[in-house]
Design an enzyme around this catalytic site. Structure first.
Site, PDB file in Angstrom:
ATOM      1  N   ASP A  27       0.836  -1.208   0.000  1.00  0.00           N
ATOM      2  CA  ASP A  27       0.000   0.000   0.000  1.00  0.00           C
ATOM      3  C   ASP A  27       0.873   1.262   0.000  1.00  0.00           C
ATOM      4  O   ASP A  27       0.741   2.129  -0.856  1.00  0.00           O
ATOM      5  CB  ASP A  27      -0.914   0.004   1.238  1.00  0.00           C
ATOM      6  CG  ASP A  27      -1.786  -1.240   1.306  1.00  0.00           C
ATOM      7  OD1 ASP A  27      -2.384  -1.583   0.285  1.00  0.00           O
ATOM      8  OD2 ASP A  27      -1.840  -1.865   2.376  1.00  0.00           O
ATOM      9  N   GLU A 254       1.614  -6.954  -5.519  1.00  0.00           N
ATOM     10  CA  GLU A 254       1.405  -6.301  -6.820  1.00  0.00           C
ATOM     11  C   GLU A 254       2.566  -5.387  -7.237  1.00  0.00           C
ATOM     12  O   GLU A 254       2.949  -5.354  -8.398  1.00  0.00           O
ATOM     13  CB  GLU A 254       0.118  -5.465  -6.809  1.00  0.00           C
ATOM     14  CG  GLU A 254      -1.142  -6.285  -6.861  1.00  0.00           C
ATOM     15  CD  GLU A 254      -1.605  -6.712  -5.476  1.00  0.00           C
ATOM     16  OE1 GLU A 254      -0.909  -6.420  -4.487  1.00  0.00           O
ATOM     17  OE2 GLU A 254      -2.671  -7.334  -5.391  1.00  0.00           O
TER      18      GLU A 254
HETATM   19  O1  TRH Z   1       4.657  -6.130   0.760  1.00  0.00           O
HETATM   20  P1  TRH Z   1       3.749  -6.804  -0.171  1.00  0.00           P
HETATM   21  O2  TRH Z   1       3.531  -8.225   0.103  1.00  0.00           O
HETATM   22  O3  TRH Z   1       2.375  -6.038  -0.225  1.00  0.00           O
HETATM   23  C1  TRH Z   1       1.178  -6.780  -0.370  1.00  0.00           C
HETATM   24  C2  TRH Z   1       0.455  -6.353  -1.601  1.00  0.00           C
HETATM   25  O4  TRH Z   1       0.407  -4.980  -1.787  1.00  0.00           O
HETATM   26  C3  TRH Z   1      -0.976  -6.900  -1.574  1.00  0.00           C
HETATM   27  O5  TRH Z   1      -1.735  -6.315  -2.556  1.00  0.00           O
HETATM   28  C4  TRH Z   1      -1.644  -6.579  -0.285  1.00  0.00           C
HETATM   29  O6  TRH Z   1      -2.929  -7.053  -0.315  1.00  0.00           O
HETATM   30  C5  TRH Z   1      -0.852  -7.193   0.808  1.00  0.00           C
HETATM   31  O7  TRH Z   1       0.459  -6.617   0.818  1.00  0.00           O
HETATM   32  C6  TRH Z   1      -1.510  -6.958   2.146  1.00  0.00           C
HETATM   33  O8  TRH Z   1       4.330  -6.728  -1.676  1.00  0.00           O
HETATM   34  P2  TRH Z   1       4.465  -5.527  -2.723  1.00  0.00           P
HETATM   35  O9  TRH Z   1       3.132  -5.112  -3.229  1.00  0.00           O
HETATM   36  O10 TRH Z   1       5.429  -5.963  -3.734  1.00  0.00           O
HETATM   37  O11 TRH Z   1       5.104  -4.345  -1.887  1.00  0.00           O
HETATM   38  C7  TRH Z   1       6.409  -4.375  -1.408  1.00  0.00           C
HETATM   39  C8  TRH Z   1       7.014  -2.996  -1.486  1.00  0.00           C
HETATM   40  O12 TRH Z   1       8.218  -2.970  -0.742  1.00  0.00           O
HETATM   41  C9  TRH Z   1       7.360  -2.576  -2.899  1.00  0.00           C
HETATM   42  O13 TRH Z   1       7.095  -1.205  -3.078  1.00  0.00           O
HETATM   43  C10 TRH Z   1       8.855  -2.815  -2.975  1.00  0.00           C
HETATM   44  C11 TRH Z   1       9.277  -2.474  -1.574  1.00  0.00           C
HETATM   45  N1  TRH Z   1      10.542  -3.064  -1.136  1.00  0.00           N
HETATM   46  C12 TRH Z   1      11.633  -2.212  -0.965  1.00  0.00           C
HETATM   47  O14 TRH Z   1      11.538  -1.010  -1.284  1.00  0.00           O
HETATM   48  N2  TRH Z   1      12.796  -2.724  -0.469  1.00  0.00           N
HETATM   49  C13 TRH Z   1      12.942  -4.034  -0.129  1.00  0.00           C
HETATM   50  O15 TRH Z   1      14.028  -4.442   0.325  1.00  0.00           O
HETATM   51  C14 TRH Z   1      11.822  -4.903  -0.325  1.00  0.00           C
HETATM   52  C15 TRH Z   1      11.962  -6.369  -0.016  1.00  0.00           C
HETATM   53  C16 TRH Z   1      10.636  -4.379  -0.812  1.00  0.00           C
END
Ligand code: TRH
Length: 349
Positions: A27, A254
């Site tokens: 989010d 996502e």
């Molecule tokens: O963290 P997520 O599993 O988020 C999810 C999804 O948004 C899903 O829709 C929602 O329903 C659920 O949470 C509750 O995965 P996502 O969407 O890839 O988000 C991770 C974010 O973290 C992304 O912007 C990339 C960032 N990130 C970093 O910036 N640095 C890091 O080291 C890592 C591992 C991730």
């Protein structure tokens, strides 16, 4: 990579972007990307969130654009001309009051999905009895959706990237001939199958914090030619570098699905698991939309607990399939430009 025409960055507009963090990092991750892209187009964004803690690593203070300010919930007393409610997070009552005076364009930004309902619902008004003007905006993979987040300069950054230099700087140099895999996942019973397949040739596996590191710690004796290294939380900028280092990226949620696509390497995607197995429909829709070959589609299903794991598809064909999907998706106008255009057209002057 082909380029798509960018939205002209004028006239500047003001945005309020409301985000409640329900779970994990998607989010706030999506909202931060959107805010920074709008700022890059010349706009001013107030990002109002009930939990800014992940921004400490995702967007370290020194790397934040001047056009974005972060506000604690419930945010300012007035309303910007464009108000975005991310993922149906329910705006504060005081904000709704301010909006009834300001008559802004109110947009509900939805979650990314490749499912067909997205095209049907994208851009529809959400009728209200209080006179406020609200619309649904759906990210997506086709021209009849709001597109995918893709900021300016991404292709040039990607082209200039030197993976061995970056890996050395992170303290995880690659050995000669070693391939690189990255792991960002939820709990995943198929992990053992993936580890065995990766261990068939020398592989450096980079683990993100959270389940990936926990699951590997439980798997102390790594098979064959596999060695693993734990990574810290990286900024979004460096998270791209992590994915650009991978010959195979296992991503989740996502936002990372999109970043994995832009990275263009072979990729497994784990959808956020839901009790009613609703994630299976999301995975099938993504497989279809990305036109993944049969063996890759099977690996994606297995990685999401939808079928048994039958081994790792050959990386060359897999990479080609992801590159082809990236090429197609790159033709679409990006989400921030589309959203901006959509909202500006509806402003009352
Ligand atoms: O963290 P997520 O599993 O988020 C999810 C999804 O948004 C899903 O829709 C929602 O329903 C659920 O949470 C509750 O995965 P996502 O969407 O890839 O988000 C991770 C974010 O973290 C992304 O912007 C990339 C960032 N990130 C970093 O910036 N640095 C890091 O080291 C890592 C591992 C991730």
């Amino acid at each position: 990579m082909p380029g798509a025409a960018a939205e002209k960055p004028s006239p500047p507009v003001r945005w309020d972007l409301y985000c409640r963090v329900i779970d994990n990092f998607g989010d706030i991750g999506v909202c931060w990307r959107l805010a920074t892209h709008l700022a890059a187009l010349g706009d001013t964004v107030r990002l109002i969130t009930d939990d800014a803690s992940a921004l400490a690593w995702m967007a370290p203070p020194g790397a934040r654009p001047a056009g974005v300010s972060v506000w604690p919930w419930p945010g300012p007393a007035d309303a910007a001309p464009i108000v975005v409610e991310a993922f149906g997070c329910e705006l504060p009552a005081a904000t709704l009051e301010a909006m009834s005076r300001a008559d802004p364009v109110w947009i509900n930004l939805e979650y990314l999905s490749a499912e067909p309902y997205v095209e049907r619902s994208h851009g529809l008004p959400s009728p209200r009895s209080d006179g406020l003007r609200k619309w649904f905006f759906y990210p997506g993979f086709t021209p009849r959706t709001g597109g995918l987040l893709r900021e300016p300069g991404l292709a040039a950054r990607r082209a200039a990237f030197d993976r061995d230099a970056w890996l050395r700087a992170q303290g995880v140099p690659r050995r000669d001939g070693e391939r690189v895999a990255t792991l960002f996942c939820y709990d995943n019973p198929t992990l053992g199958g993936l580890l065995s397949a990766l261990a068939e040739v020398p592989t450096l596996l980079l683990l993100t914090p959270g389940p990936a590191q926990r699951l590997l710690a439980a798997n102390t004796a790594l098979p064959g030619h596999l060695r693993a290294a734990a990574m810290p939380w990286l900024s979004q900028h460096d998270f791209d570098h992590l994915l650009w280092s991978g010959d195979l990226n296992a991503v989740r949620g996502e936002d990372s699905l999109v970043r994995g696509l832009w990275a263009g390497a072979a990729m497994l995607w784990q959808a956020y698991p839901q009790d009613d197995a609703a994630h299976a429909a999301k995975v099938e829709a993504a497989i279809g939309q990305l036109a993944l070959p049969a063996d890759v589609a099977e690996a994606w299903r297995a990685w999401n607990g939808m079928s048994p794991w039958r081994g790792l598809p050959a990386l060359a064909g897999w990479t080609q399939a992801i590159e082809a999907a990236r090429g197609r998706l790159w033709q679409q106008a990006d989400l921030a430009s589309q959203l901006r255009h959509f909202a500006i057209q509806r402003l009352r002057t």
